[in-house]
Scaffold this motif. Structure first.
Motif, PDB file in Angstrom:
ATOM      1  N   UNK A 111      20.372  50.849   7.529  1.00 20.33           N
ATOM      2  CA  UNK A 111      20.060  51.213   8.907  1.00 20.33           C
ATOM      3  C   UNK A 111      18.582  51.547   9.027  1.00 20.33           C
ATOM      4  N   UNK A 112      17.969  51.066  10.114  1.00 26.14           N
ATOM      5  CA  UNK A 112      16.571  51.354  10.407  1.00 26.14           C
ATOM      6  C   UNK A 112      16.483  51.897  11.825  1.00 26.14           C
ATOM      7  N   UNK A 113      15.481  52.740  12.097  1.00 25.04           N
ATOM      8  CA  UNK A 113      15.295  53.171  13.490  1.00 25.04           C
ATOM      9  C   UNK A 113      15.053  51.949  14.376  1.00 25.04           C
ATOM     10  N   UNK A 114      15.633  51.939  15.554  1.00 18.90           N
ATOM     11  CA  UNK A 114      15.425  50.829  16.485  1.00 18.90           C
ATOM     12  C   UNK A 114      13.919  50.628  16.664  1.00 18.90           C
ATOM     13  N   UNK A 115      13.492  49.377  16.590  1.00 14.49           N
ATOM     14  CA  UNK A 115      12.081  49.053  16.724  1.00 14.49           C
ATOM     15  C   UNK A 115      11.349  48.913  15.395  1.00 14.49           C
ATOM     16  N   UNK A 116      11.950  49.394  14.310  1.00 14.04           N
ATOM     17  CA  UNK A 116      11.322  49.267  12.991  1.00 14.04           C
ATOM     18  C   UNK A 116      11.492  47.843  12.482  1.00 14.04           C
ATOM     19  N   UNK A 117      10.403  47.267  11.975  1.00 12.62           N
ATOM     20  CA  UNK A 117      10.439  45.936  11.377  1.00 12.62           C
ATOM     21  C   UNK A 117      10.345  46.119   9.866  1.00 12.62           C
ATOM     22  N   UNK A 118      11.406  45.833   9.137  1.00 20.95           N
ATOM     23  CA  UNK A 118      11.380  46.031   7.685  1.00 20.95           C
ATOM     24  C   UNK A 118      10.449  45.037   6.998  1.00 20.95           C
ATOM     25  N   UNK A 119       9.872  45.483   5.901  1.00 25.79           N
ATOM     26  CA  UNK A 119       8.995  44.627   5.106  1.00 25.79           C
ATOM     27  C   UNK A 119       9.784  44.000   3.954  1.00 25.79           C
ATOM     28  N   UNK A 120       9.198  42.989   3.351  1.00 24.71           N
ATOM     29  CA  UNK A 120       9.820  42.370   2.181  1.00 24.71           C
ATOM     30  C   UNK A 120       9.891  43.381   1.045  1.00 24.71           C
ATOM     31  N   UNK A 121       8.861  44.210   0.892  1.00 29.00           N
ATOM     32  CA  UNK A 121       8.877  45.238  -0.156  1.00 29.00           C
ATOM     33  C   UNK A 121      10.015  46.231   0.082  1.00 29.00           C
ATOM     34  N   UNK A 122      10.228  46.627   1.318  1.00 25.35           N
ATOM     35  CA  UNK A 122      11.335  47.524   1.656  1.00 25.35           C
ATOM     36  C   UNK A 122      12.667  46.863   1.324  1.00 25.35           C
ATOM     37  N   UNK A 123      12.807  45.596   1.674  1.00 28.42           N
ATOM     38  CA  UNK A 123      14.042  44.869   1.388  1.00 28.42           C
ATOM     39  C   UNK A 123      14.279  44.771  -0.116  1.00 28.42           C
ATOM     40  N   UNK A 124      13.231  44.468  -0.874  1.00 29.49           N
ATOM     41  CA  UNK A 124      13.341  44.385  -2.332  1.00 29.49           C
ATOM     42  C   UNK A 124      13.787  45.734  -2.902  1.00 29.49           C
ATOM     43  N   UNK A 125      13.233  46.836  -2.384  1.00 29.96           N
ATOM     44  CA  UNK A 125      13.613  48.165  -2.863  1.00 29.96           C
ATOM     45  C   UNK A 125      15.070  48.490  -2.528  1.00 29.96           C
ATOM     46  N   UNK A 126      15.523  48.094  -1.351  1.00 33.14           N
ATOM     47  CA  UNK A 126      16.926  48.345  -0.974  1.00 33.14           C
ATOM     48  C   UNK A 126      17.876  47.538  -1.852  1.00 33.14           C
ATOM     49  N   UNK A 127      17.523  46.298  -2.125  1.00 32.06           N
ATOM     50  CA  UNK A 127      18.359  45.470  -2.986  1.00 32.06           C
ATOM     51  C   UNK A 127      18.408  46.067  -4.396  1.00 32.06           C
ATOM     52  N   UNK A 128      17.278  46.508  -4.899  1.00 33.18           N
ATOM     53  CA  UNK A 128      17.233  47.148  -6.221  1.00 33.18           C
ATOM     54  C   UNK A 128      18.067  48.425  -6.228  1.00 33.18           C
ATOM     55  N   UNK A 129      18.036  49.167  -5.132  1.00 32.26           N
ATOM     56  CA  UNK A 129      18.825  50.402  -5.038  1.00 32.26           C
ATOM     57  C   UNK A 129      20.317  50.095  -5.092  1.00 32.26           C
ATOM     58  N   UNK A 130      20.747  49.085  -4.353  1.00 33.65           N
ATOM     59  CA  UNK A 130      22.163  48.699  -4.386  1.00 33.65           C
ATOM     60  C   UNK A 130      22.557  48.261  -5.796  1.00 33.65           C
ATOM     61  N   UNK A 131      21.728  47.474  -6.427  1.00 34.73           N
ATOM     62  CA  UNK A 131      22.030  47.003  -7.782  1.00 34.73           C
ATOM     63  C   UNK A 131      22.128  48.158  -8.777  1.00 34.73           C
ATOM     64  N   UNK A 132      21.282  49.166  -8.608  1.00 35.91           N
ATOM     65  CA  UNK A 132      21.242  50.287  -9.552  1.00 35.91           C
ATOM     66  C   UNK A 132      22.311  51.344  -9.276  1.00 35.91           C
TER      67      UNK A 132
END
Length: 164
Positions: A111-132
């Motif tokens: 979940x992101x605050x409405x209007x927030x545009x996620x970055x590729x780095x943020x996405x990579x960190x979230x994927x790593x978090x799920x994996x870990x």
């Protein structure tokens, strides 16, 4: 207005370079599927390349065969309705022709605050978090969703350290 939107990233490892004949079926459907996503109820935003209408040249890591799809939706239901219907579902069912089976999670939502545009780095960190850590409110898959947070945004995973 919704306080939160749903960000999602999915990554895939190509079985051949994008310009190879083996990937023609996938590449030929990109513009169509992207246009359908943008017209879908609940669509908010998606990552694109500079000078292109897709994100196939945007790296998420050092593996040049990994492509990324990063988008924002108003809800899990809106994303699910698009992902599992119509032309996207047709392409999804053919994924084994174009992509290698990944041993780790290849899709994550948060979940992101409405209007927030996620970055590729943020996405990579979230994927790593799920994996870990498995599914948490910070990063989760379709099969273990979390509701939007009440009030404040969910704190993200710690930022990746240089050289990590």
């Amino acid at each position: 207005m919704d306080a939160f939107h749903l960000a999602q990233v999915n990554v895939a490892r190509l079985v051949a370079p994008l310009d190879s004949p083996r990937l023609t079926g996938f590449v030929s459907r990109l513009d169509e599927v992207n246009a359908l996503a943008e017209a879908a109820p609940g669509f908010v935003w998606r990552l694109t390349d500079e000078g292109s209408n897709n994100a196939t040249a945007v790296p998420i890591d050092d593996d040049g065969m990994i492509i990324v799809n990063l988008s924002v939706w108003v809800s899990i239901e809106a994303l699910r309705a698009f992902a599992y219907s119509g032309a996207h579902l047709e392409v999804y069912k053919q994924r084994r022709e174009w992509f290698s089976l990944m041993k780790e999670a290849s899709m994550v939502m948060w979940w992101v605050p409405a209007g927030h545009v996620p970055t590729v780095a943020e996405a990579r960190d979230r994927l790593a978090h799920l994996r870990a850590h498995g599914p948490t409110a910070v990063a989760f898959p379709f099969g273990a969703p979390f509701p939007p947070p009440p009030g404040q945004p969910v704190a993200g995973p710690p930022a990746a350290q240089p050289g990590a």
